[in-house]
Motif scaffolding. Structure first.
Motif, PDB file in Angstrom:
ATOM      1  N   UNK A 186       0.811  -1.229   0.000  1.00  0.00           N
ATOM      2  CA  UNK A 186       0.000   0.000   0.000  1.00  0.00           C
ATOM      3  C   UNK A 186       0.842   1.275   0.000  1.00  0.00           C
ATOM      4  N   UNK A 187       1.882   1.296   0.845  1.00  0.00           N
ATOM      5  CA  UNK A 187       2.727   2.486   0.936  1.00  0.00           C
ATOM      6  C   UNK A 187       3.563   2.676  -0.327  1.00  0.00           C
ATOM      7  N   UNK A 188       4.129   1.587  -0.853  1.00  0.00           N
ATOM      8  CA  UNK A 188       4.953   1.689  -2.051  1.00  0.00           C
ATOM      9  C   UNK A 188       4.124   2.118  -3.262  1.00  0.00           C
ATOM     10  N   UNK A 189       2.941   1.517  -3.408  1.00  0.00           N
ATOM     11  CA  UNK A 189       2.072   1.872  -4.529  1.00  0.00           C
ATOM     12  C   UNK A 189       1.665   3.344  -4.449  1.00  0.00           C
ATOM     13  N   UNK A 190       1.382   3.807  -3.242  1.00  0.00           N
ATOM     14  CA  UNK A 190       0.997   5.206  -3.061  1.00  0.00           C
ATOM     15  C   UNK A 190       2.140   6.142  -3.462  1.00  0.00           C
ATOM     16  N   UNK A 191       3.364   5.806  -3.082  1.00  0.00           N
ATOM     17  CA  UNK A 191       4.513   6.653  -3.418  1.00  0.00           C
ATOM     18  C   UNK A 191       4.770   6.661  -4.928  1.00  0.00           C
ATOM     19  N   UNK A 192       4.620   5.490  -5.554  1.00  0.00           N
ATOM     20  CA  UNK A 192       4.821   5.431  -7.011  1.00  0.00           C
ATOM     21  C   UNK A 192       3.789   6.286  -7.734  1.00  0.00           C
ATOM     22  N   UNK A 193       2.534   6.221  -7.276  1.00  0.00           N
ATOM     23  CA  UNK A 193       1.482   7.020  -7.906  1.00  0.00           C
ATOM     24  C   UNK A 193       1.717   8.516  -7.691  1.00  0.00           C
ATOM     25  N   UNK A 194       2.226   8.864  -6.500  1.00  0.00           N
ATOM     26  CA  UNK A 194       2.500  10.273  -6.222  1.00  0.00           C
ATOM     27  C   UNK A 194       3.599  10.809  -7.130  1.00  0.00           C
ATOM     28  N   UNK A 195       4.613   9.990  -7.394  1.00  0.00           N
ATOM     29  CA  UNK A 195       5.707  10.415  -8.261  1.00  0.00           C
ATOM     30  C   UNK A 195       5.283  10.511  -9.727  1.00  0.00           C
ATOM     31  N   UNK A 196       4.525   9.510 -10.174  1.00  0.00           N
ATOM     32  CA  UNK A 196       4.130   9.485 -11.577  1.00  0.00           C
ATOM     33  C   UNK A 196       2.896  10.325 -11.858  1.00  0.00           C
ATOM     34  N   UNK A 197       2.024  10.404 -10.852  1.00  0.00           N
ATOM     35  CA  UNK A 197       0.697  10.942 -11.092  1.00  0.00           C
ATOM     36  C   UNK A 197      -0.216   9.788 -11.429  1.00  0.00           C
ATOM     37  N   UNK A 198      -1.418   9.776 -10.880  1.00  0.00           N
ATOM     38  CA  UNK A 198      -2.339   8.654 -11.070  1.00  0.00           C
ATOM     39  C   UNK A 198      -2.597   8.352 -12.533  1.00  0.00           C
ATOM     40  N   UNK A 199      -2.707   9.383 -13.363  1.00  0.00           N
ATOM     41  CA  UNK A 199      -3.028   9.179 -14.773  1.00  0.00           C
ATOM     42  C   UNK A 199      -1.857   8.612 -15.566  1.00  0.00           C
ATOM     43  N   UNK A 204       3.310  -2.276  -8.598  1.00  0.00           N
ATOM     44  CA  UNK A 204       3.372  -1.561  -9.873  1.00  0.00           C
ATOM     45  C   UNK A 204       2.026  -1.339 -10.554  1.00  0.00           C
ATOM     46  N   UNK A 205       0.971  -1.985 -10.056  1.00  0.00           N
ATOM     47  CA  UNK A 205      -0.336  -1.805 -10.669  1.00  0.00           C
ATOM     48  C   UNK A 205      -1.266  -1.013  -9.755  1.00  0.00           C
ATOM     49  N   UNK A 206      -1.978  -0.078 -10.334  1.00  0.00           N
ATOM     50  CA  UNK A 206      -2.974   0.692  -9.596  1.00  0.00           C
ATOM     51  C   UNK A 206      -4.289  -0.087  -9.636  1.00  0.00           C
ATOM     52  N   UNK A 207      -4.367  -1.143  -8.804  1.00  0.00           N
ATOM     53  CA  UNK A 207      -5.468  -2.082  -8.933  1.00  0.00           C
ATOM     54  C   UNK A 207      -5.828  -2.699  -7.596  1.00  0.00           C
ATOM     55  N   UNK A 208      -7.081  -3.144  -7.472  1.00  0.00           N
ATOM     56  CA  UNK A 208      -7.575  -3.842  -6.290  1.00  0.00           C
ATOM     57  C   UNK A 208      -6.871  -5.192  -6.136  1.00  0.00           C
ATOM     58  N   UNK A 209      -6.649  -5.592  -4.879  1.00  0.00           N
ATOM     59  CA  UNK A 209      -5.890  -6.809  -4.599  1.00  0.00           C
ATOM     60  C   UNK A 209      -6.554  -8.055  -5.197  1.00  0.00           C
ATOM     61  N   UNK A 210      -7.863  -8.129  -5.171  1.00  0.00           N
ATOM     62  CA  UNK A 210      -8.540  -9.298  -5.718  1.00  0.00           C
ATOM     63  C   UNK A 210      -8.382  -9.383  -7.239  1.00  0.00           C
ATOM     64  N   UNK A 211      -8.402  -8.251  -7.905  1.00  0.00           N
ATOM     65  CA  UNK A 211      -8.199  -8.242  -9.358  1.00  0.00           C
ATOM     66  C   UNK A 211      -6.759  -8.603  -9.705  1.00  0.00           C
ATOM     67  N   UNK A 212      -5.826  -8.196  -8.862  1.00  0.00           N
ATOM     68  CA  UNK A 212      -4.435  -8.604  -9.037  1.00  0.00           C
ATOM     69  C   UNK A 212      -4.306 -10.113  -8.845  1.00  0.00           C
ATOM     70  N   UNK A 213      -5.008 -10.640  -7.863  1.00  0.00           N
ATOM     71  CA  UNK A 213      -4.959 -12.081  -7.621  1.00  0.00           C
ATOM     72  C   UNK A 213      -5.511 -12.855  -8.819  1.00  0.00           C
ATOM     73  N   UNK A 214      -6.533 -12.316  -9.455  1.00  0.00           N
ATOM     74  CA  UNK A 214      -7.089 -12.957 -10.649  1.00  0.00           C
ATOM     75  C   UNK A 214      -6.054 -13.017 -11.766  1.00  0.00           C
ATOM     76  N   UNK A 215      -5.323 -11.916 -11.970  1.00  0.00           N
ATOM     77  CA  UNK A 215      -4.264 -11.888 -12.981  1.00  0.00           C
ATOM     78  C   UNK A 215      -3.170 -12.882 -12.616  1.00  0.00           C
ATOM     79  N   UNK A 216      -2.831 -12.929 -11.333  1.00  0.00           N
ATOM     80  CA  UNK A 216      -1.815 -13.882 -10.862  1.00  0.00           C
ATOM     81  C   UNK A 216      -2.163 -15.304 -11.258  1.00  0.00           C
TER      82      UNK A 216
END
Length: 253
Positions: A119-132, A171-183
Motif C-alpha cells: 500500500x505504501x509503495x504503490x501510493x509513493x509510485x502514484x504520487x511520483x508518476x501521477x495517477x493518470x 506496480x499496478x494501480x489495482x484492487x488486490x482481488x483483481x491482481x490475484x485474478x491476474x496472478x
C-alpha cells in the motif's frame, strides 16, 4: 503406488490447487509428497507441474469476474510469463536439480516484504508518476520482473504466486482481488508452457499427473470461493503466513 500413496497424492493435489488459487506455493505441498513416495526430483517436479495446470485453469475460471476489463494487461504480462516459463523449463532440463535452491528463500522473503509494504509503495509510485501516468500493465520494469518470475516458475515454481502478487501489487494501480485474478492466469500460462515442453522432452509419471490434476481442479474451485471473499488486508495476511511457511520449509529441506 499403493492406494494410500495415491490418496496422499490426490489429497495434496486438492490442497495445492486451493492454496495456489488463493496465494500460491501449492508446489510446496505436492512436491515433498512425491519425493517421499520415491520419485526422483526432476520427475517429481515435471509431473507436478503438468498435474497442476488444470488446477490453475480452474482457479482462473473461478476468478473470471475479477478478470473483466484486464484483457490488455493479461496479453502484455502474459507474454512475459510465457517467455519466462519456456526459459525456466529449458533450464530445469539442462541445469542441476538444485541450481535455484539457495536463492529461492531470498526471493520469497523479498516478495513478502513487497506484499506488506505494497500500500505504501504503490501510493509513493502514484504520487511520483501521477495517477493518470501509471501504465495499466505496470510498465517495462514490471514486464521484466514478470519474465524473471516466469523463469523461476518454469524451473520450480514454489511460491511463484507470492512473487507475482508482491510485484503486481506495487506496480499496478489495482484492487488486490483483481491482481490475484491476474496472478492465477499468469501462473497458469507459466505452468502450461512448461508442461508442454516437459511432455515432449522429459520423463513423466502420468499416474501422478492424473491424481494431481483431478485434485487440483477441485482445489482450484474451492480456493476461488474462499479467496474472493477475503478482504485485501486479510488476503495480505494469508500471503505472508503462507510465504513464511514456504521459506521455513525450504530452509529446512
Amino acid at each position: 503406488m499403493t492406494w494410500l500413496e495415491q490418496l496422499a497424492v490426490f489429497g495434496a493435489g486438492i490442497a495445492a490447487g486451493g492454496i495456489n488459487t488463493v496465494v500460491g506455493s501449492g508446489t510446496l505441498i505436492t512436491f515433498p509428497v512425491l519425493l517421499a513416495i520415491g520419485y526422483p526430483p526432476v520427475t517429481a517436479n515435471v509431473s507436478n507441474t503438468i498435474g497442476l495446470v488444470p488446477g490453475s485453469l480452474s482457479g482462473a475460471i473461478g476468478y473470471r469476474r475479477e478478470l473483466s476489463g484486464q484483457r490488455e494487461r493479461l496479453i502484455k504480462l502474459g507474454t512475459a510469463s510465457v517467455l519466462g516459463g519456456i526459459t525456466g523449463a529449458i533450464l530445469l532440463l539442462v541445469l542441476p536439480a538444485d541450481a535455484f535452491k539457495a536463492i529461492v528463500p531470498v526471493l520469497i522473503i523479498a516478495a513478502l516484504v513487497l506484499v506488506v509494504a505494497q500500500p505504501a509503495l504503490a501510493r509513493r509510485i502514484k504520487e511520483r508518476r501521477g495517477t493518470d501516468q501509471v501504465p495499466a500493465h505496470g510498465g517495462p520494469i514490471l514486464f521484466a520482473a514478470i519474465f524473471g518470475t516466469g523463469v523461476y516458475g518454469g524451473y520450480f515454481g514454489a511460491a511463484q504466486g507470492v512473487l507475482l502478487l508482491g510485484l503486481m501489487g506495487v506496480f499496478l494501480n489495482e484492487d488486490m482481488q483483481r491482481i490475484n485474478a491476474v496472478k492465477n492466469v499468469l501462473a497458469m500460462l507459466v505452468n502450461g508452457v512448461s508442461a508442454i515442453l516437459f511432455m515432449i522432452l522429459a520423463d513423466v509419471a502420468w499416474e501422478v499427473v492424473a491424481l494431481i490434476a483431478v485434485g487440483s481442479i477441485i482445489g482450484g474451485q474451492l480456493g476461488a470461493k474462499v479467496g474472493r471473499r477475503l478482504p485485501p488486508n486479510v488476503l495480505r495476511g494469508v500471503i505472508v503466513v503462507v510465504g513464511t511457511i514456504a521459506v521455513v520449509r525450504l530452509l529446512m529441506s
